[in-house]
Design a protein around this motif. Structure first.
Motif, PDB file in Angstrom:
ATOM      1  N   LYS A  16       0.831  -1.212  -0.084  1.00 48.88           N
ATOM      2  CA  LYS A  16      -0.202   0.024   0.040  1.00 48.88           C
ATOM      3  C   LYS A  16       0.940   1.372   0.046  1.00 48.88           C
ATOM      4  CE  LYS A  16      -4.085   1.906   1.131  1.00 48.88           C
ATOM      5  NZ  LYS A  16      -5.023   2.434  -0.122  1.00 48.88           N
ATOM      6  N   PHE A  17       1.835   1.278   0.679  1.00 42.31           N
ATOM      7  CA  PHE A  17       3.187   2.042   0.712  1.00 42.31           C
ATOM      8  C   PHE A  17       3.941   1.802  -0.403  1.00 42.31           C
ATOM      9  CE2 PHE A  17       0.780   3.033   4.357  1.00 42.31           C
ATOM     10  CZ  PHE A  17       0.914   4.359   4.722  1.00 42.31           C
ATOM     11  N   SER A  18       4.411   2.629  -1.224  1.00 42.06           N
ATOM     12  CA  SER A  18       5.487   2.554  -2.350  1.00 42.06           C
ATOM     13  C   SER A  18       6.758   2.508  -1.735  1.00 42.06           C
ATOM     14  CB  SER A  18       5.401   3.288  -3.312  1.00 42.06           C
ATOM     15  OG  SER A  18       5.746   4.822  -2.892  1.00 42.06           O
ATOM     16  N   LYS A  19       7.907   2.060  -2.267  1.00 46.13           N
ATOM     17  CA  LYS A  19       9.039   2.083  -1.631  1.00 46.13           C
ATOM     18  C   LYS A  19       9.411   3.510  -1.134  1.00 46.13           C
ATOM     19  CE  LYS A  19      12.508   0.416  -0.120  1.00 46.13           C
ATOM     20  NZ  LYS A  19      14.031   0.142  -0.580  1.00 46.13           N
ATOM     21  N   ASP A  20       9.184   4.520  -1.816  1.00 43.40           N
ATOM     22  CA  ASP A  20       9.501   5.974  -1.729  1.00 43.40           C
ATOM     23  C   ASP A  20       8.939   6.460  -0.456  1.00 43.40           C
ATOM     24  OD1 ASP A  20      11.500   5.976  -3.458  1.00 43.40           O
ATOM     25  OD2 ASP A  20      10.315   7.438  -4.734  1.00 43.40           O
ATOM     26  N   GLU A  21       7.671   5.949  -0.330  1.00 45.17           N
ATOM     27  CA  GLU A  21       6.680   6.121   0.607  1.00 45.17           C
ATOM     28  C   GLU A  21       7.057   5.599   2.036  1.00 45.17           C
ATOM     29  OE1 GLU A  21       2.372   7.084  -1.625  1.00 45.17           O
ATOM     30  OE2 GLU A  21       3.064   5.104  -1.271  1.00 45.17           O
ATOM     31  N   GLN A  22       7.435   4.466   1.858  1.00 44.78           N
ATOM     32  CA  GLN A  22       8.111   3.662   3.181  1.00 44.78           C
ATOM     33  C   GLN A  22       9.269   4.466   3.657  1.00 44.78           C
ATOM     34  OE1 GLN A  22       9.121  -0.439   1.910  1.00 44.78           O
ATOM     35  NE2 GLN A  22       7.110  -0.568   0.428  1.00 44.78           N
ATOM     36  N   LEU A  26       9.330   5.872   7.171  1.00 43.28           N
ATOM     37  CA  LEU A  26      10.455   5.514   8.141  1.00 43.28           C
ATOM     38  C   LEU A  26      10.997   6.792   8.897  1.00 43.28           C
ATOM     39  CD1 LEU A  26      11.702   3.097   9.744  1.00 43.28           C
ATOM     40  CD2 LEU A  26      13.293   3.387   7.767  1.00 43.28           C
ATOM     41  N   GLN A  27      11.580   7.577   7.886  1.00 39.77           N
ATOM     42  CA  GLN A  27      12.108   8.854   8.399  1.00 39.77           C
ATOM     43  C   GLN A  27      11.201   9.793   9.460  1.00 39.77           C
ATOM     44  OE1 GLN A  27      14.897   7.339   7.303  1.00 39.77           O
ATOM     45  NE2 GLN A  27      15.314   9.360   8.342  1.00 39.77           N
ATOM     46  N   ASP A  28       9.834   9.767   9.019  1.00 37.58           N
ATOM     47  CA  ASP A  28       9.095  10.619   9.854  1.00 37.58           C
ATOM     48  C   ASP A  28       9.098  10.037  11.191  1.00 37.58           C
ATOM     49  OD1 ASP A  28       6.857  12.218  10.887  1.00 37.58           O
ATOM     50  OD2 ASP A  28       5.745  12.202   8.969  1.00 37.58           O
ATOM     51  N   PRO A  86       2.014  10.430  12.608  1.00 37.71           N
ATOM     52  CA  PRO A  86       2.373  10.901  11.151  1.00 37.71           C
ATOM     53  C   PRO A  86       1.132  11.375  10.118  1.00 37.71           C
ATOM     54  CG  PRO A  86       3.931   9.544  11.890  1.00 37.71           C
ATOM     55  CD  PRO A  86       2.753   9.416  12.812  1.00 37.71           C
ATOM     56  N   ASP A  87       1.130  12.474   9.442  1.00 33.37           N
ATOM     57  CA  ASP A  87      -0.086  12.662   8.659  1.00 33.37           C
ATOM     58  C   ASP A  87      -0.161  11.597   7.676  1.00 33.37           C
ATOM     59  OD1 ASP A  87      -0.105  15.284   9.632  1.00 33.37           O
ATOM     60  OD2 ASP A  87       1.047  16.016   8.248  1.00 33.37           O
ATOM     61  N   ALA A  88       0.726  10.764   7.223  1.00 33.36           N
ATOM     62  CA  ALA A  88       0.809   9.671   6.242  1.00 33.36           C
ATOM     63  C   ALA A  88      -0.296   8.580   6.692  1.00 33.36           C
ATOM     64  CB  ALA A  88       1.743   9.039   5.715  1.00 33.36           C
ATOM     65  N   LEU A  89      -0.103   8.423   7.990  1.00 32.78           N
ATOM     66  CA  LEU A  89      -0.794   7.398   8.900  1.00 32.78           C
ATOM     67  C   LEU A  89      -2.316   7.679   8.961  1.00 32.78           C
ATOM     68  CD1 LEU A  89       1.790   6.105  11.320  1.00 32.78           C
ATOM     69  CD2 LEU A  89       0.956   5.133   9.265  1.00 32.78           C
TER      70      LEU A  89
END
Ligand code: MD6
Ligand code: FE
Length: 203
Positions: A16-22, A26-28, A86-89
């Motif tokens: 569901k999360f692409s490599k870039d999104e992962q 993770l950084q966030d 985090p916003d993405a979550l």
């Protein structure tokens, strides 16, 4: 949505999360966790240490100590409030959960032989809201059963970027992590797996 119903009430979204999104997620998470470091909880009663390390993000954090399991507003070691989710979550939850916003994001860190025994997520008042979890890093063998500990179980391998949601008839299903596969992902420096479990706690 592209989700796969792997059992009644259990949905799985592969990558569901692409490599870039992962990488960004993770950084966030790592930046937020600097203010709420991982610690090793102990089991109620016995005081035996968990094999996973944990922290939380959100207004309420799930903790375990000798006196039991509970939600609390502060980190048990630093006594500081938990950092925000985090916003993405939050965006993920609003897309798939169809429930009031999550209050807790439990962060589990698995390194080496860490595992998680078969359990139910049942410390929440809001049992009508689902539980949503995101996997990052090494692959894991996830076991899912029914609402009785004796029910038959099945296993699925979870990979980095996968999202699992438990709701409806599966909200109280037993589940656990039998093992991780060290070295199966290079996302996390030093190896390992992080699982982010989002929950609505209050009714
Ligand atoms: C883990 N996950 O994947 C542990 N709980 O490391 C959980 O305990 C969990 O993935 C409820 C719903 C989904 C989950
Ligand atoms: Fe769980």
């Amino acid at each position: 949505m592209n989700g796969l119903a792997i059992a009644p009430g259990v949905m799985l979204w592969r990558e569901k999360f692409s490599k870039d999104e992962q990488t960004a997620l993770l950084q966030d998470v790592r930046a937020r966790i600097e203010a709420a470091p991982f610690y090793r909880p102990v089991m109620p009663g016995s005081g035996n240490p968990f094999s996973v390390e944990e922290s939380n993000l959100g207004t309420l954090g799930w903790v375990s100590d000798k006196s039991g399991y509970r939600y609390q507003v502060t980190h048990p070691v630093t006594d500081a409030p938990w950092p925000a989710i985090p916003d993405a979550l939050m965006t993920l939850w609003r897309e798939i959960a169809n429930a009031p916003d999550p209050e807790c994001c439990l962060v589990n860190l698995y390194r080496g032989p860490a595992r998680m025994g078969l359990h139910q997520d049942k410390d929440e008042q809001a049992l009508s809201a689902p539980v949503v979890s995101v996997s990052l890093g090494d692959e894991a063998l996830f076991r899912i059963g029914g609402t009785s500990r004796k029910d038959p179980t099945r296993s699925v391998k979870l990979s980095s970027g996968d999202v699992v949601m438990f709701g409806g008839p599966a909200r109280l299903a037993y589940h656990g992590i039998d093992r991780i596969y060290p070295g199966s992902s290079s996302l996390i420096p030093g190896g390992g797996r992080i699982n982010l479990t989002l929950r609505r706690v209050t009714g």
